[in-house]
Design a protein around this motif. Structure first.
Motif, PDB file in Angstrom:
ATOM      1  N   ASP A   1       8.675   5.483   7.196  1.00  8.31           N
ATOM      2  CA  ASP A   1       7.532   5.645   8.096  1.00  8.31           C
ATOM      3  C   ASP A   1       7.735   4.810   9.359  1.00  8.31           C
ATOM      4  O   ASP A   1       7.550   5.300  10.477  1.00  8.31           O
ATOM      5  CB  ASP A   1       6.258   5.228   7.370  1.00  8.31           C
ATOM      6  CG  ASP A   1       5.024   5.353   8.255  1.00  8.31           C
ATOM      7  OD1 ASP A   1       4.901   6.372   8.957  1.00  8.31           O
ATOM      8  OD2 ASP A   1       4.187   4.430   8.251  1.00  8.31           O
TER       9      ASP A   1
ATOM     10  N   ARG B   1       0.840  -1.202   0.000  1.00  8.14           N
ATOM     11  CA  ARG B   1       0.000   0.000   0.000  1.00  8.14           C
ATOM     12  C   ARG B   1       0.872   1.248   0.000  1.00  8.14           C
ATOM     13  O   ARG B   1       0.605   2.217  -0.704  1.00  8.14           O
ATOM     14  CB  ARG B   1      -0.928   0.004   1.222  1.00  8.14           C
ATOM     15  CG  ARG B   1      -2.100  -0.953   1.115  1.00  8.14           C
ATOM     16  CD  ARG B   1      -3.159  -0.636   2.158  1.00  8.14           C
ATOM     17  NE  ARG B   1      -2.642  -0.755   3.524  1.00  8.14           N
ATOM     18  CZ  ARG B   1      -2.679  -1.872   4.239  1.00  8.14           C
ATOM     19  NH1 ARG B   1      -3.209  -2.977   3.720  1.00  8.14           N
ATOM     20  NH2 ARG B   1      -2.199  -1.914   5.467  1.00  8.14           N
ATOM     21  N   SER B   2       1.937   1.195   0.801  1.00  8.56           N
ATOM     22  CA  SER B   2       2.846   2.331   0.884  1.00  8.56           C
ATOM     23  C   SER B   2       3.535   2.575  -0.462  1.00  8.56           C
ATOM     24  O   SER B   2       3.654   3.714  -0.918  1.00  8.56           O
ATOM     25  CB  SER B   2       3.899   2.089   1.970  1.00  8.56           C
ATOM     26  OG  SER B   2       4.822   3.141   2.038  1.00  8.56           O
ATOM     27  N   GLN B   3       3.971   1.497  -1.107  1.00 14.30           N
ATOM     28  CA  GLN B   3       4.629   1.623  -2.407  1.00 14.30           C
ATOM     29  C   GLN B   3       3.657   2.130  -3.468  1.00 14.30           C
ATOM     30  O   GLN B   3       4.034   2.894  -4.357  1.00 14.30           O
ATOM     31  CB  GLN B   3       5.195   0.273  -2.850  1.00 14.30           C
ATOM     32  CG  GLN B   3       6.407  -0.200  -2.045  1.00 14.30           C
ATOM     33  CD  GLN B   3       7.662   0.579  -2.362  1.00 14.30           C
ATOM     34  OE1 GLN B   3       7.834   1.696  -1.918  1.00 14.30           O
ATOM     35  NE2 GLN B   3       8.561  -0.006  -3.128  1.00 14.30           N
ATOM     36  N   ALA B   4       2.398   1.696  -3.371  1.00 12.05           N
ATOM     37  CA  ALA B   4       1.405   2.077  -4.377  1.00 12.05           C
ATOM     38  C   ALA B   4       1.124   3.578  -4.357  1.00 12.05           C
ATOM     39  O   ALA B   4       0.799   4.164  -5.396  1.00 12.05           O
ATOM     40  CB  ALA B   4       0.113   1.303  -4.160  1.00 12.05           C
ATOM     41  N   LYS B   5       1.267   4.197  -3.191  1.00 14.26           N
ATOM     42  CA  LYS B   5       1.017   5.643  -3.098  1.00 14.26           C
ATOM     43  C   LYS B   5       2.064   6.419  -3.882  1.00 14.26           C
ATOM     44  O   LYS B   5       1.769   7.445  -4.467  1.00 14.26           O
ATOM     45  CB  LYS B   5       1.026   6.080  -1.630  1.00 14.26           C
ATOM     46  CG  LYS B   5      -0.144   5.556  -0.823  1.00 14.26           C
ATOM     47  CD  LYS B   5      -0.039   6.022   0.626  1.00 14.26           C
ATOM     48  CE  LYS B   5      -1.188   5.476   1.462  1.00 14.26           C
ATOM     49  NZ  LYS B   5      -1.059   5.866   2.895  1.00 14.26           N
ATOM     50  N   ASP B   6       3.327   5.925  -3.847  1.00 19.36           N
ATOM     51  CA  ASP B   6       4.428   6.520  -4.619  1.00 19.36           C
ATOM     52  C   ASP B   6       4.395   8.048  -4.524  1.00 19.36           C
ATOM     53  O   ASP B   6       3.988   8.745  -5.448  1.00 19.36           O
ATOM     54  CB  ASP B   6       4.357   6.089  -6.085  1.00 19.36           C
ATOM     55  CG  ASP B   6       5.665   6.401  -6.829  1.00 19.36           C
ATOM     56  OD1 ASP B   6       6.613   6.866  -6.173  1.00 19.36           O
ATOM     57  OD2 ASP B   6       5.715   6.171  -8.043  1.00 19.36           O
ATOM     58  N   SER B   7       4.852   8.553  -3.397  1.00 21.79           N
ATOM     59  CA  SER B   7       4.805   9.992  -3.126  1.00 21.79           C
ATOM     60  C   SER B   7       5.874  10.791  -3.869  1.00 21.79           C
ATOM     61  O   SER B   7       5.934  12.008  -3.767  1.00 21.79           O
ATOM     62  CB  SER B   7       4.972  10.227  -1.615  1.00 21.79           C
ATOM     63  OG  SER B   7       6.213   9.699  -1.159  1.00 21.79           O
TER      64      SER B   7
ATOM     65  N   SER C   1      12.724   8.243  -0.745  1.00 22.99           N
ATOM     66  CA  SER C   1      11.336   7.808  -0.971  1.00 22.99           C
ATOM     67  C   SER C   1      11.254   6.489  -1.742  1.00 22.99           C
ATOM     68  O   SER C   1      10.173   6.082  -2.141  1.00 22.99           O
ATOM     69  CB  SER C   1      10.566   8.896  -1.737  1.00 22.99           C
ATOM     70  OG  SER C   1      11.201   9.199  -2.962  1.00 22.99           O
TER      71      SER C   1
END
Length: 512
Positions: A87, A58-64, A80
């Motif tokens: 996090d 989920r964190s990777q999918a956000k790709d900030s 990042s």
């Protein structure tokens, strides 16, 4: 009556199997995790079977990360690349440590400088490479020198390392120079409009490095071995796509499309490598190279016939993959850094011209290229070939006051340590080769924290070969071309088992 007995026996067997699987996948990892928690080491709460994989994805999918600005080269991308680790470090970090789970694999993430130093220099065979490298990345690495442990690793290191000492590498200079000249010719042909043109370098650099490894270590040209390289590259892409699914039990046995492709590639690569080895055994090439050493190492061992074949295949795959992929990417990143820093490009070119005087580099000349080595060191700091140094405690182990239980995997974030401002100063995210003017010891407060090739007894056996190859090809290229970053270039490094350019690297070249 008989049918009822059979049904009952099957039910008991399945129940027993389920209980054992539950213990291995849940209870045992949690028992080990609780031993870390008692030492104050915390982390995100894992779920059954998946561990923390779902949260990671989920964190990777956000790709900030911001979209790359065309023509701009920024080195701040690394912070990042794995957002979930940043996090978790903020939320759970205790003394530079936290824990998380990849399926049923328990990982201890260590950033504490003193602990990293102690782990890095540990010589005990009880601290080895993670078992998941063989289980999850077996098709790519097998049980070769990169992934094996104990007596097998000691034996492989003993027979292969001497072939990569500097005195042997000096005999490879002619091959490197020949391959570099072929690369120059290739790029000259791509510059079709006058003396300047835009060339994509990463594909050609892979071919160059593959050619060097084939000729120097296997006695054949890249043309003869290109199928192996192509298939290993395809295998690498599949393995990379599964990198965050490690630890999920049984996943690699499910006949989905990616697994079927992986199995096919693994079988074909094995057949190709054994074919090369068989040709060598027939005496059609009597070169005393790394392939010959690997074959003799297998033949002189007490392994079974099947394991001798595996020994040859696994170590050849390791040399093919690690020996050309990492060097090729390091050369690409270094050229990009020089292209985006024209003052350093001019300084290094001036040094090469002064040292070589128009001649091809020899060992003495290569040793005198101090500025070039500083640039390579800085490139490897910003774009290391090793993203994480990973180890597994094969027995309970102590590092300072920390007790690491058997089975725990230790991850040291090389990519973060190489950009730690407390080590490198406030310009840690900037390209500054001058920091290496007095070598690694002068640049880094704790030299063991600089790990582009790993550290300690498991440091890359091919380190010297990689550095010499980089120096030679860069020296030759800098005397033939000047490089700049075109306005179309998109700087977006991604993790594909190594750090590589998502969109390739295209540079503007001008013939000198």
């Amino acid at each position: 009556m008989l049918a009822a007995i059979v049904v009952a026996a099957i039910a008991i067997a399945l129940s027993s199997l389920a209980a054992r699987m539950y213990d291995q996948m849940h209870r045992k990892p949690n028992r080990v995790r609780s031993r870390l928690q008692k030492q104050g080491i915390r982390g995100p709460e894992p779920s059954f079977l998946l561990g923390n994989i779902a949260e990671m994805r989920r964190s990777q999918a956000k790709d900030s990360r911001s979209p790359p600005v065309p023509g701009r080269v920024s080195h701040e991308w690394a912070h990042s690349l794995f957002p979930f680790l940043n996090d978790w470090s903020r939320r759970y970090g205790f003394g530079g440590m936290l824990s998380f789970m990849l399926g049923n694999i328990l990982v201890l993430f260590v950033e504490d400088h003193e602990l990293v130093k102690e782990i890095s220099v540990c010589t005990s065979l009880d601290l080895g490479k993670p078992s998941y490298l063989q289980k999850e990345r077996g098709p790519l690495l097998g049980q070769g020198i990169l992934s094996s442990n104990g007596p097998l690793w000691v034996y492989q290191r003993k027979i292969m390392s001497p072939e990569l000492y500097m005195d042997k590498i000096k005999g490879m200079y002619g091959i490197m120079i020949e391959s570099a000249k072929e690369l120059v010719s290739c790029w000259e042909k791509q510059i079709v409009n006058g003396d300047e043109g835009e060339v994509r370098i990463d594909l050609d650099m892979r071919n160059f490095s593959a050619d060097v490894i084939s000729k120097a270590c296997f006695g054949s040209s890249y043309t003869d071995g290109r199928l192996i390289f192509q298939k290993l590259r395809a295998l690498q892409r599949i393995m990379s796509s599964k990198s965050m699914l490690m630890g999920l039990p049984g996943l690699k046995y499910i006949p989905v499309k990616s697994n079927r492709e992986l199995w096919r590639l693994e079988k074909e690569i094995r057949s190709l490598i054994l074919g090369v080895a068989e040709e060598r055994k027939k005496g059609r090439n009597n070169a005393r190279d790394l392939l010959q050493i690997i074959i003799e190492g297998a033949e002189n061992s007490d392994l079974s016939a099947e394991n001798k074949a595996r020994f040859i295949v696994d170590n050849c795959k390791t040399v093919y993959f690690a020996g050309h992929e990492t060097t090729a990417m390091s050369a690409c990143w270094t050229l990009l850094l020089l292209a985006s820093n024209p003052e350093w490009q001019a300084r290094v070119r001036e040094e090469v011209v002064e040292v070589c005087g128009g001649r091809v580099p020899d060992p003495d000349m290569v040793n005198k290229m101090k500025l070039l080595r500083m640039v390579i060191n800085e490139s490897l700091r910003l774009y290391p070939t090793v993203v994480f140094m990973s180890r597994e405690a094969l027995e309970d182990m102590h590092f300072g006051k920390l007790m690491v239980p058997k089975g725990v995997n230790i991850w040291v974030p090389v990519i973060s340590l190489h950009r730690d401002t407390s080590i490198w100063g406030p310009d840690a995210d900037e390209f500054n080769p001058d920091r290496f003017v007095n070598g690694v010891a002068g640049a880094c407060k704790v030299p063991q924290l600089y790990q582009p090739f790993g550290a300690g007894p498991r440091i890359c056996a091919g380190l010297n070969l990689a550095i010499v190859e980089l120096k030679i090809v860069l020296a030759i290229l800098l005397t033939k071309f000047s490089f700049s970053v075109p306005s179309t270039y998109q700087h977006s490094p991604v993790f594909n088992l190594v750090i590589e350019p998502e969109h390739g690297i295209n540079l503007t070249m001008k013939k000198i």
